[in-house]
Design an enzyme around this catalytic site. Structure first.
Site, PDB file in Angstrom:
ATOM      1  N   SER A 197       0.845  -1.201   0.000  1.00 43.97           N
ATOM      2  CA  SER A 197       0.000   0.000   0.000  1.00 43.97           C
ATOM      3  C   SER A 197       0.873   1.240   0.000  1.00 43.97           C
ATOM      4  O   SER A 197       2.032   1.198   0.435  1.00 43.97           O
ATOM      5  CB  SER A 197      -0.869   0.001   1.262  1.00 43.97           C
ATOM      6  N   TYR A 218      -1.967  -1.167  10.678  1.00 46.52           N
ATOM      7  CA  TYR A 218      -2.061  -1.529   9.255  1.00 46.52           C
ATOM      8  C   TYR A 218      -0.855  -1.009   8.473  1.00 46.52           C
ATOM      9  O   TYR A 218      -0.226  -1.748   7.699  1.00 46.52           O
ATOM     10  CB  TYR A 218      -3.355  -0.955   8.685  1.00 46.52           C
TER      11      TYR A 218
HETATM   12  P1  NAD Z   1     -11.250  -6.398  -0.078  1.00 51.41           P
HETATM   13  O1  NAD Z   1     -11.996  -6.249   1.183  1.00 51.41           O
HETATM   14  O2  NAD Z   1     -12.009  -6.620  -1.311  1.00 51.41           O
HETATM   15  O3  NAD Z   1     -10.192  -7.572   0.041  1.00 51.41           O
HETATM   16  C1  NAD Z   1      -9.581  -7.940   1.248  1.00 51.41           C
HETATM   17  C2  NAD Z   1      -9.803  -9.419   1.435  1.00 51.41           C
HETATM   18  O4  NAD Z   1      -9.015  -9.878   2.539  1.00 51.41           O
HETATM   19  C3  NAD Z   1     -11.229  -9.798   1.769  1.00 51.41           C
HETATM   20  O5  NAD Z   1     -11.995 -10.013   0.610  1.00 51.41           O
HETATM   21  C4  NAD Z   1     -11.036 -11.087   2.560  1.00 51.41           C
HETATM   22  O6  NAD Z   1     -11.317 -12.214   1.743  1.00 51.41           O
HETATM   23  C5  NAD Z   1      -9.572 -11.108   2.908  1.00 51.41           C
HETATM   24  N1  NAD Z   1      -9.361 -11.379   4.330  1.00 51.41           N
HETATM   25  C6  NAD Z   1      -9.445 -10.517   5.378  1.00 51.41           C
HETATM   26  N2  NAD Z   1      -9.239 -11.192   6.520  1.00 51.41           N
HETATM   27  C7  NAD Z   1      -9.021 -12.496   6.190  1.00 51.41           C
HETATM   28  C8  NAD Z   1      -8.748 -13.679   6.930  1.00 51.41           C
HETATM   29  N3  NAD Z   1      -8.645 -13.662   8.275  1.00 51.41           N
HETATM   30  N4  NAD Z   1      -8.601 -14.839   6.260  1.00 51.41           N
HETATM   31  C9  NAD Z   1      -8.712 -14.876   4.913  1.00 51.41           C
HETATM   32  N5  NAD Z   1      -8.965 -13.789   4.152  1.00 51.41           N
HETATM   33  C10 NAD Z   1      -9.108 -12.612   4.802  1.00 51.41           C
HETATM   34  O7  NAD Z   1     -10.338  -5.084  -0.196  1.00 51.41           O
HETATM   35  P2  NAD Z   1      -9.108  -4.686  -1.148  1.00 51.41           P
HETATM   36  O8  NAD Z   1      -8.986  -3.231  -0.935  1.00 51.41           O
HETATM   37  O9  NAD Z   1      -9.245  -5.232  -2.487  1.00 51.41           O
HETATM   38  O10 NAD Z   1      -7.875  -5.364  -0.404  1.00 51.41           O
HETATM   39  C11 NAD Z   1      -6.917  -6.148  -1.062  1.00 51.41           C
HETATM   40  C12 NAD Z   1      -5.533  -5.696  -0.638  1.00 51.41           C
HETATM   41  O11 NAD Z   1      -5.323  -4.373  -1.090  1.00 51.41           O
HETATM   42  C13 NAD Z   1      -5.282  -5.667   0.865  1.00 51.41           C
HETATM   43  O12 NAD Z   1      -4.022  -6.235   1.151  1.00 51.41           O
HETATM   44  C14 NAD Z   1      -5.276  -4.189   1.169  1.00 51.41           C
HETATM   45  O13 NAD Z   1      -4.461  -3.906   2.295  1.00 51.41           O
HETATM   46  C15 NAD Z   1      -4.684  -3.640  -0.090  1.00 51.41           C
HETATM   47  N6  NAD Z   1      -4.881  -2.207  -0.329  1.00 51.41           N
HETATM   48  C16 NAD Z   1      -6.139  -1.718  -0.463  1.00 51.41           C
HETATM   49  C17 NAD Z   1      -6.303  -0.367  -0.661  1.00 51.41           C
HETATM   50  C18 NAD Z   1      -7.670   0.253  -0.806  1.00 51.41           C
HETATM   51  O14 NAD Z   1      -7.788   1.473  -0.759  1.00 51.41           O
HETATM   52  N7  NAD Z   1      -8.721  -0.526  -1.005  1.00 51.41           N
HETATM   53  C19 NAD Z   1      -5.203   0.480  -0.731  1.00 51.41           C
HETATM   54  C20 NAD Z   1      -3.928  -0.059  -0.597  1.00 51.41           C
HETATM   55  C21 NAD Z   1      -3.791  -1.413  -0.392  1.00 51.41           C
END
Ligand code: NAD
Ligand code: MG
Length: 303
Positions: free
Chosen positions: A196, A209
């Site tokens: 991120s 985080y």
């Molecule tokens: P999202 O909620 O769609 O995906 C996150 C997923 O993590 C969930 O769908 C879930 O299946 C999984 N998860 C959480 N806890 C879990 C557990 N205990 N066991 C198994 N699976 C688990 O959201 P996203 O934003 O697509 O996130 C994907 C990645 O992107 C993450 O690593 C997040 O930190 C990163 N990210 C997101 C953003 C943003 O703004 N959305 C920005 C930077 C980084």
């Protein structure tokens, strides 16, 4: 079906990135973690109607954690349309999201394997890799993408449980999955970690985080050094604000969800579909000389 309505034809069409996708303000939309796609307004775009594949991952076998929704869903769709068979991991309460992804992978003519379970357990992580290998006949691409994000204004409000969960999902599971996967990976294989912008520009409300996202960068870079002589590449992607269930389900306070993306130079959140091409590039042989890299996809915020 939770498919977005927009007029994006494909990922190549020349557009003004400022207006290509929805801009803030967004409606209030609190939901419980881990959150579901169908409750989001507007619906995120994962490239359902737009991503065009060209066989760039023909015959590859991929495991994507958090593959049910958000960035992971967009990556799953793109990988399948590029010719890969795809296993996705997610939590049992996300089954409805996962089934949509299964449908989309199968619609691309590829094999989909749904493997629900909790990444906070080492045994499950080991088992997840083993089951992927046995179901798909091997493993070529590991996308470490699942993430836990809970906004808290003060350190005093972060419980041991929250700290543990965030570390377990974001850091321990990455270690466990990579350790289990490496013996199965052959030269040309690729590991991609979703870090991120928080790794380099931590927000004060994302203390635990942000620390995990910095750890992910260091881990991916160190592992890239270890695996270089095996011909296995390891890279990280550093997204900025992306419109996914992570944010309205506690990742940000509702006031920030309503203004999500307003402070980046492009003035709006990214859509998951806008991340997919980078994950395809990093998994494919087109990036044969890229390892140990961190690729920011941030709407203009400098990493
Ligand atoms: P999202 O909620 O769609 O995906 C996150 C997923 O993590 C969930 O769908 C879930 O299946 C999984 N998860 C959480 N806890 C879990 C557990 N205990 N066991 C198994 N699976 C688990 O959201 P996203 O934003 O697509 O996130 C994907 C990645 O992107 C993450 O690593 C997040 O930190 C990163 N990210 C997101 C953003 C943003 O703004 N959305 C920005 C930077 C980084
Ligand atoms: Mg999800």
């Amino acid at each position: 079906m939770t498919e977005p309505k927009n007029d994006v034809q494909n990922q190549f069409e020349q557009r003004d990135p400022l207006t290509q996708y929805p801009q803030p303000p967004f409606p209030r939309q609190p939901q419980e973690a881990p959150g579901l796609t169908s409750a989001m307004q507007p619906l995120p775009d994962h490239g359902e109607q737009s991503y065009q594949g060209f066989g760039r991952l023909q015959g590859r076998r991929a495991l994507i954690t958090g593959g049910d929704s958000g960035i992971g869903r967009a990556v799953a769709i793109a990988y399948a349309r590029e010719g890969a068979d795809v296993a996705i991991n997610y939590l049992p309460e996300e089954e409805s999201d996962a089934q949509e992804v299964v449908r989309l992978i199968e619609a691309a003519g590829r094999r989909a394997v749904a493997l629900p379970g909790d990444l906070r357990e080492r045994e499950f992580c080991d088992d997840l890799v083993a089951r992927t290998v046995s179901e798909l006949g091997g493993l070529d691409i590991l996308v470490v993408n699942a993430g836990k994000q809970v906004s808290r204004d003060a350190i005093a409000d972060i419980t041991d449980q929250q700290f543990d969960d965030t570390m377990k999902v974001n850091v321990y599971a990455m270690f466990w999955l990579c350790r289990a996967a490496v013996p199965h990976l052959e030269p040309g294989a690729s590991i991609v970690v979703t870090s991120s912008i928080q790794a380099s520009k931590p927000s004060k409300n994302l203390l635990d985080y942000a620390a995990t996202k910095a750890a992910e960068v260091a881990f991916a870079q160190a592992l890239s050094g270890q695996l270089a002589d095996k011909g296995i590449r390891v890279n990280a992607v550093a997204p900025g604000p992306v419109w996914t269930p992570l944010q309205p389900s506690g990742g940000q306070p509702q006031s920030k969800v309503q203004q999500f993306g307003e402070s980046v130079p492009l003035g709006r959140p990214g859509q998951p579909a806008e991340l997919a091409s980078v994950y395809v590039l990093l998994a494919s042989q087109e990036s044969s000389y890229i390892t140990g890299a961190v690729i920011p996809v941030t709407g203009g915020t400098l990493f």
